[in-house]
Every structure is written in structure tokens, then in C-alpha cells.
Design an enzyme around this catalytic site. Structure first.
Site, mmCIF file in Angstrom:
data_model
loop_
_atom_site.group_PDB
_atom_site.id
_atom_site.type_symbol
_atom_site.label_atom_id
_atom_site.label_comp_id
_atom_site.label_asym_id
_atom_site.label_seq_id
_atom_site.Cartn_x
_atom_site.Cartn_y
_atom_site.Cartn_z
ATOM 1 N N GLY A 37 0.060 11.405 -0.223
ATOM 2 C CA GLY A 37 -1.054 11.338 -1.172
ATOM 3 C C GLY A 37 -0.629 11.678 -2.589
ATOM 4 N N ARG A 83 2.906 6.217 3.137
ATOM 5 C CA ARG A 83 2.977 7.228 4.203
ATOM 6 C C ARG A 83 3.878 6.824 5.369
ATOM 7 N NH1 ARG A 83 -0.360 11.417 3.363
ATOM 8 N NH2 ARG A 83 -2.296 11.110 2.190
ATOM 9 N N ASP A 92 4.268 18.587 3.508
ATOM 10 C CA ASP A 92 4.993 19.203 4.626
ATOM 11 C C ASP A 92 5.617 18.152 5.547
ATOM 12 O OD1 ASP A 92 2.369 18.538 5.269
ATOM 13 O OD2 ASP A 92 2.125 20.130 6.729
ATOM 14 N N ASP A 93 4.863 17.098 5.867
ATOM 15 C CA ASP A 93 5.409 16.075 6.764
ATOM 16 C C ASP A 93 6.585 15.336 6.106
ATOM 17 O OD1 ASP A 93 3.676 16.562 8.891
ATOM 18 O OD2 ASP A 93 2.122 15.268 8.067
ATOM 19 N N LYS A 142 5.171 18.749 -2.944
ATOM 20 C CA LYS A 142 4.006 18.083 -3.534
ATOM 21 C C LYS A 142 2.826 18.149 -2.583
ATOM 22 C CE LYS A 142 2.584 14.878 -1.832
ATOM 23 N NZ LYS A 142 2.098 13.764 -1.019
ATOM 24 N N THR A 143 1.674 18.429 -3.010
ATOM 25 C CA THR A 143 0.407 18.135 -2.343
ATOM 26 C C THR A 143 -0.707 18.913 -3.033
ATOM 27 O OG1 THR A 143 -0.936 18.139 -0.356
ATOM 28 C CG2 THR A 143 0.736 19.848 -0.432
ATOM 29 N N ILE A 144 -1.782 18.206 -3.317
ATOM 30 C CA ILE A 144 -2.930 18.898 -3.907
ATOM 31 C C ILE A 144 -3.489 19.913 -2.923
ATOM 32 C CG2 ILE A 144 -3.614 16.990 -5.415
ATOM 33 C CD1 ILE A 144 -5.961 16.503 -3.331
ATOM 34 N N ASP A 145 -3.212 19.721 -1.621
ATOM 35 C CA ASP A 145 -3.835 20.559 -0.589
ATOM 36 C C ASP A 145 -3.425 22.029 -0.685
ATOM 37 O OD1 ASP A 145 -4.725 18.114 0.208
ATOM 38 O OD2 ASP A 145 -3.522 17.999 2.024
ATOM 39 N N LYS A 184 -34.123 21.851 -7.969
ATOM 40 C CA LYS A 184 -34.820 21.160 -6.877
ATOM 41 C C LYS A 184 -33.905 20.568 -5.811
ATOM 42 C CE LYS A 184 -35.242 16.784 -9.388
ATOM 43 N NZ LYS A 184 -36.092 15.734 -9.878
ATOM 44 N N TYR A 185 -32.581 20.699 -5.968
ATOM 45 C CA TYR A 185 -31.690 20.112 -4.963
ATOM 46 C C TYR A 185 -30.707 21.132 -4.408
ATOM 47 C CZ TYR A 185 -32.963 15.484 -6.840
ATOM 48 O OH TYR A 185 -33.628 14.373 -7.247
ATOM 49 N N MET A 188 -11.511 17.750 -0.776
ATOM 50 C CA MET A 188 -10.274 17.386 -0.082
ATOM 51 C C MET A 188 -9.451 18.613 0.243
ATOM 52 S SD MET A 188 -8.231 14.075 -1.302
ATOM 53 C CE MET A 188 -8.692 12.475 -0.645
ATOM 54 N N GLU A 190 -10.793 11.724 -7.053
ATOM 55 C CA GLU A 190 -10.940 11.862 -8.515
ATOM 56 C C GLU A 190 -9.972 12.869 -9.127
ATOM 57 O OE1 GLU A 190 -12.959 12.455 -6.023
ATOM 58 O OE2 GLU A 190 -14.900 11.633 -6.563
ATOM 59 N N GLY A 191 -9.408 13.754 -8.281
ATOM 60 C CA GLY A 191 -8.546 14.807 -8.829
ATOM 61 C C GLY A 191 -7.065 14.538 -8.620
ATOM 62 N N ARG A 192 -6.753 13.558 -7.780
ATOM 63 C CA ARG A 192 -5.348 13.422 -7.367
ATOM 64 C C ARG A 192 -4.456 12.768 -8.425
ATOM 65 N NH1 ARG A 192 -4.720 11.313 -1.319
ATOM 66 N NH2 ARG A 192 -4.948 9.327 -2.382
HETATM 67 P P1 FBP Z 1 -0.720 14.767 1.247
HETATM 68 O O1 FBP Z 1 -0.694 15.796 2.319
HETATM 69 O O2 FBP Z 1 0.092 13.575 1.567
HETATM 70 O O3 FBP Z 1 -0.370 15.344 -0.099
HETATM 71 O O4 FBP Z 1 -2.209 14.237 1.156
HETATM 72 C C1 FBP Z 1 -3.214 14.828 0.429
HETATM 73 C C2 FBP Z 1 -4.551 14.195 0.709
HETATM 74 O O5 FBP Z 1 -5.185 13.983 -0.536
HETATM 75 C C3 FBP Z 1 -5.434 15.013 1.638
HETATM 76 O O6 FBP Z 1 -6.136 16.022 0.935
HETATM 77 C C4 FBP Z 1 -6.332 13.948 2.222
HETATM 78 O O7 FBP Z 1 -6.860 14.336 3.469
HETATM 79 C C5 FBP Z 1 -5.411 12.784 2.364
HETATM 80 O O8 FBP Z 1 -4.433 12.929 1.357
HETATM 81 C C6 FBP Z 1 -6.097 11.455 2.223
HETATM 82 O O9 FBP Z 1 -5.201 10.451 2.576
HETATM 83 P P2 FBP Z 1 -5.162 8.985 1.961
HETATM 84 O O10 FBP Z 1 -4.561 9.092 0.600
HETATM 85 O O11 FBP Z 1 -4.227 8.267 2.870
HETATM 86 O O12 FBP Z 1 -6.541 8.457 1.941
#
Ligand code: FBP
Length: 549
Positions: free
Chosen positions: A78, A142, A172-173, A199-202, A239-240, A247, A422-424
């Protein structure tokens, strides 16, 4: 291509390198390392790259002359803000080693290496992408690198382009794949180095030696901006109830960081749901209780942050997913030949009674996604599951029951949001711009040191970037054995939210106050220019984790 004024201004930004990387460096080796768990098994699987020492760089007063070095780079998985700066740091790093060094970018992820699709990344191309978000310079993918055939095919193009090292920028993968590739090339004496970058936003690729993965800082700032905006709207109209899924795949780091930044009424942390053995109905009841308590004070509005991996952490559903993974792996040939309801019936007929009952209790769309959608690494594609709608519908039903019992007499109108894509690809924050550039530049130093199977490591990240330290961590050190696709595999251990960690403790200490009293914080957009306390602050997660060290 037309550029926005911000794009033009950001192109001129000069990332601040750690001082140690500004001149010639020498690698200083620490003690041999061990994997975080399953040491014997990991050692058996990685005989050539296990137990390597940690490295850190120091200034070198007497550098020797260098030769040109050709490097291949891959963006994997991602998107995460800052990937282009890793590549520009790497480019500048190998050019500093020798001006005739060359950088090749493999296209659309690891598949580009196997299929021999690449471009040479020259200075004009690199200059177009400095400090920009996205992975569009070479694209990402991927494809899982795991077979000898793939590795050998990759080696053909590596030889053809006279490449000395491959840099894999991934989560990680993907870094697990980097370790496997490094081990294979070492085992056949191929003399090709493999270096990973975190790397990963997660935010789930971190440990003692990797303080954070890049992209987390920017992505959480982007989400926190929009959550803040929603909260202001919410507090204006009153009201909401806004159900906001965030993510982050399995771990709840993104939701927790955004909660710390914005102080919503409710934030669910999947790791806590699992630790407390909560059912989906328990989670729903907790939300409904807060909705009712706020309504009793005339507040028929609020915000709920939901980590996208929640569903996987509900113990009954976790057990179901584990069995589904086994059924799919053990019956791969039969399931490949089936589709639609035939496939679903086949899977259901192979489940235990308890798991079949859990599956039957879920809405059909969620059940279908759990059964059928997997990414190439075998992960459930949690970003596709609409947990925010599932929860708000269940909360509405629960409130009807509570109303009938006289326990709720307010209004409940819900709206749904999912913040992820939107953040990636946002332009990296100054933190990520600096961090990524340093990771890439440092990867060039690791290549020049001749090592393989290492991850680029930049530390001391809560200090100003010039004070950061640099080095390399053997990837095998982060590994353990986990069950994937129905088989035991060596993988980098995923970092989940620690319930005894400082970020969660701070959240838990304040959440009751945030639930009842409207304490919203509005962080606003990322600031690229201005005073350091506004522009250069790392995430709260990183700051609080450092306080507790
Ligand atoms: P990575 O672990 O590859 O960095 O993925 C981050 C991520 O944005 C996750 O937060 C999300 O679940 C996934 O990718 C969404 O996957 P895709 O980009 O294939 O829709």
C-alpha cells in the site's frame, strides 16, 4: 504537467539529514542478534543471514575510494507518504558514493523484478518527485516474492543491469520477502545485496530498533484534520453521530493516534476488544450506553472512531477466520474450481459447528467478504468490510430495545465515513519527508558497507532530525513463526497496540471524560512552513512511547 503552488514550493524543500550521514561513514557492528521468537526454527530457515550484528554508522575520517554501484528499487504494498523521498535519498546516496552509480526502478511492485519491467531513474525524473506523496514514480504492487523461480527470474535482470543491491520499500510482509530473497541470493553465492525500508501507514512495523514505519505520521495527520473538521460540524449542528472507520489493517495504531489528536467521544481499540474477550454485541452495547448517556444530557451527537481491523479481533470471528484460512488452504484445488454460492456452500460445510454459527450470525455481505476476499499474503481485506455501517445499524437496533425499556429517550441519526485512501498519498509531512530521505540515504550507506538482509534504521526520532542516528537491523531479528494461508511461515512480527503502552494508557485515562463532555480538538491541516512546534512534531504515539522508555 501542471503543478499546484504548494507542489512547486515543496519541490524546493531540502530534507534535513542526520548529521552523521552528511559525510563519509563507517559501519560499527554490535553484538550478534537473535530473532524475537522461535530462534531455532528461524536459524534453520535462514542459515546464511541469521544472527548478524546490529550496525550503526559513525563518521569516517579516512574514507577509501568508492566504485560506482548500480541499485534496483521496488515499492511494495500500500502507498505511504514519503516513498518518493526514500527513492530520492537512495539516489543521492548512491551518487555520493560515486557519480556514475545508477538507480533502476522496478515497475508496479515486486512483479516488476520478476517480469523485468523497469526504468532507469535519472536526476530529472527524481527531481520531479522530491517531497511529493504517492508511489507513482514507479508504481507499487502486492506480488508476493516467494518462489525460487521468481528469485531466479529476478536474478537474470539483476545480472543484465549489473545491479549490486535491491532495495525493497515495504511493510512487514514485503520485508519478510526481502529477508527470504537476501537469504536465497546469499545461499547461491549470487553476490546481490537486499536491503529493506520500513513503510506502512498502519504503524505496525516497529519494534525496539525500528521506532516507526514511514507514512504513519502524515496519514494520521491527514485523518486527524478531517476528523477534527467533522467534529466541528458535529458540534455545530448537534444532530448526528458520525461513525468513522480508519485504515490500519489489523492494528489500531492509526485509530489510537487520531483519538489522541482529536479527542472523540468514542474510539474502539481492537486489541482491547480481544483482551477483554468482548463479543460484537458487547461492543455495540458499550457504544449504545454512551449514546444514551449523552442523550440524557441533551447531546444527541458524537463521534466514534473504528479501526478497520476490529472484526478480526472479536474472538469468535478471529476463530472463524483462522478456520476459514485453513479450509481455503487445505482445499485449494476444489475451491479454485468453484464460485458463487457453490463455493460458499462448500466452505460452510467444512466449518465446525461453532464457527458456522458465528458465520451465520453475520450480515451476508460481511460473511461473504470473510469467506472469499484475501490479498496475495492471505490477509482478510478488512478495508472492504463496512464495519462502520454494521456497528451503527446494530447500535440503532439496540437503542430501540433500550427505548422500549425506558433507558433511551433521545434521537439517533448516524453518518458514515471511511478514511484510508485519502491519507496514503498526501505530500509527506516534514517529519516523513526528512525520515524517508534519511532512510533512503542510509540504505545507500548499508549497500556501501556490503551487507545484506538488513533493514534501514533511523532512530532517536523524537529529537530534531539532525540528531537522528543511523544504522541497520538484521531483518531475521524481527521474525517469528506464524500461521499463514494454512501453513507455519517465518514472518516479521506485527506490532499491535500495547495495552500497557503509554499511548493507550493516556487514551484510557481520558476517554470517560471525552465520552460525556465534548472535548474535541481540531488539529487542522499539515503545516509545511512555519515554526518547528507547528511543522516538525512527530506523532503523539512516537512521543508517548519515548516518554515511557
Ligand atoms: P501495507 O501494509 O501494504 O502498507 O498496506 C496498508 C493499507 O493501506 C492497509 O491499511 C489497508 O488495509 C490496505 O493497505 C488496503 O489495501 P489495498 O491498497 O490493496 O486496497
Amino acid at each position: 504537467m501542471k503543478k499546484s503552488p504548494l507542489q512547486k514550493a515543496r519541490a524546493a524543500y531540502q530534507p534535513k539529514l542526520p548529521i552523521v550521514l552528511t559525510g563519509a561513514v563507517k559501519a560499527v557492528a554490535g553484538k550478534p542478534t537473535e530473532s524475537v521468537a522461535d530462534q531455532e526454527e528461524i536459524k534453520r530457515l535462514f542459515p546464511n543471514t541469521y544472527g548478524l550484528p546490529e550496525l550503526h554508522f559513525e563518521k569516517n575520517a579516512n574514507p577509501s575510494a568508492n566504485h560506482p554501484v548500480n541499485v534496483g528499487v521496488i515499492l511494495s504494498g500500500g502507498q505511504a507518504p514519503g516513498g518518493h523521498n526514500v527513492i530520492s535519498g537512495l539516489f543521492d546516496g548512491i551518487k555520493k558514493i560515486h557519480r556514475d552509480s545508477r538507480l533502476f526502478g522496478f515497475l508496479m511492485g515486486p512483479g516488476g523484478l520478476v517480469e523485468h519491467r523497469y526504468i532507469e531513474l535519472t536526476a530529472p525524473i527524481i527531481n520531479e518527485y522530491r517531497n511529493t506523496g504517492g508511489f507513482d514514480i514507479i508504481g507499487s504492487g502486492r506480488t508476493k516474492l516467494e518462489t525460487k523461480e521468481q528469485f531466479d527470474k529476478g536474478l537474470e535482470i539483476i545480472r543484465e543491469l549489473n545491479i549490486r543491491a535491491i532495495v525493497i520499500i515495504g511493510g512487514d510482509d514485503s520485508n519478510t520477502n526481502a529477508a527470504v530473497l537476501a537469504e536465497y541470493y546469499k545461499s547461491i553465492g549470487a553476490d546481490v545485496q537486499v536491503i529493506g525500508c520500513p513503510k506502512t501507514i498502519d504503524g505496525d512495523l516497529k519494534n525496539e530498533c525500528i521506532e516507526t514505519s514511514f507514512g504513519f505520521d502524515t496519514a494520521t495527520k491527514v485523518y486527524s484534520e478531517v476528523i477534527g473538521n467533522i467534529q466541528r460540524d458535529c458540534n455545530s449542528a448537534k444532530k448526528y453521530w458520525h461513525f468513522i472507520k480508519l485504515m490500519g489493517r489489523s492494528a489500531s495504531h492509526i485509530a489510537l493516534e487520531c483519538a489522541l489528536q482529536t479527542q472523540p467521544n468514542i474510539c474502539i481499540v481492537s486489541e482491547e476488544v480481544e483482551a477483554r474477550n468482548l463479543t460484537l454485541q458487547d461492543v455495540v452495547n458499550n457504544i449504545a450506553d454512551i449514546v444514551a448517556a449523552r442523550a440524557a444530557e441533551g447531546n444527541n451527537f458524537g463521534t466514534v472512531l473504528i479501526p478497520e481491523g476490529l472484526i478480526e479481533f472479536i474472538p469468535a470471528i478471529k476463530a472463524l477466520i483462522a478456520e476459514l484460512n485453513n479450509v481455503l488452504a487445505e482445499n485449494a484445488d476444489q475451491t479454485a474450481a468453484l464460485s458463487g454460492t457453490e463455493l460458499e456452500d462448500f466452505i460452510k460445510s467444512h466449518l465446525s459447528q461453532a464457527n458456522a454459527a458465528t458465520l451465520a450470525s453475520l450480515p451476508a455481505s460481511v460473511a461473504r467478504q470473510l469467506m472469499l476476499d484475501r490479498d496475495p499474503h492471505g490477509n482478510v481485506q478488512v478495508s472492504l468490510i463496512e464495519t462502520e455501517k454494521l456497528l451503527s445499524e446494530m447500535v440503532a437496533r439496540r437503542l430501540e430495545v433500550m427505548a422500549a425499556e425506558g433507558k433511551f429517550n433521545g434521537k439517533f441519526a448516524s453518518l458514515h465515513h471511511f478514511f484510508g485512501y485519502e491519507g496514503r498519498c498526501a505530500d509527506p509531512s516534514n517529519f516523513d519527508a526528512d525520515y524517508c530521505y534519511a532512510l533512503g540515504f542510509n540504505a545507500a550507506c548499508l549497500i556501501n558497507s556490503g551487507v545484506t538482509g538488513y533493514m534501514s534504521s533511523i532512530r532517536n526520532l523524537v529529537k530534531p532530525s539532525v540528531q537522528w542516528t543511523a544504522g541497520g537491523i538484521p531483518i531475521t531479528m524481527m521474525m517469528n513463526i506464524e500461521r499463514r494461508n494454512g501453513a507455519d511461515k517465518p514472518v516479521i512480527q506485527k506490532a499491535l497496540v500495547r495495552l500497557d503502552g503509554e499511548p493507550f494508557r493516556r487514551f484510557a485515562a481520558q476517554r470517560d471524560d471525552w465520552a460525556m463532555n465534548t472535548c474535541y480538538v481540531y488539529p487542522g491541516p499539515i503545516q509545511y512552513f512555519g515554526p518547528a512546534e507547528v511543522c516538525d512534531q512527530p506523532s503523539l504515539t512516537l512521543r508517548y512511547e519515548h516518554i515511557s522508555k
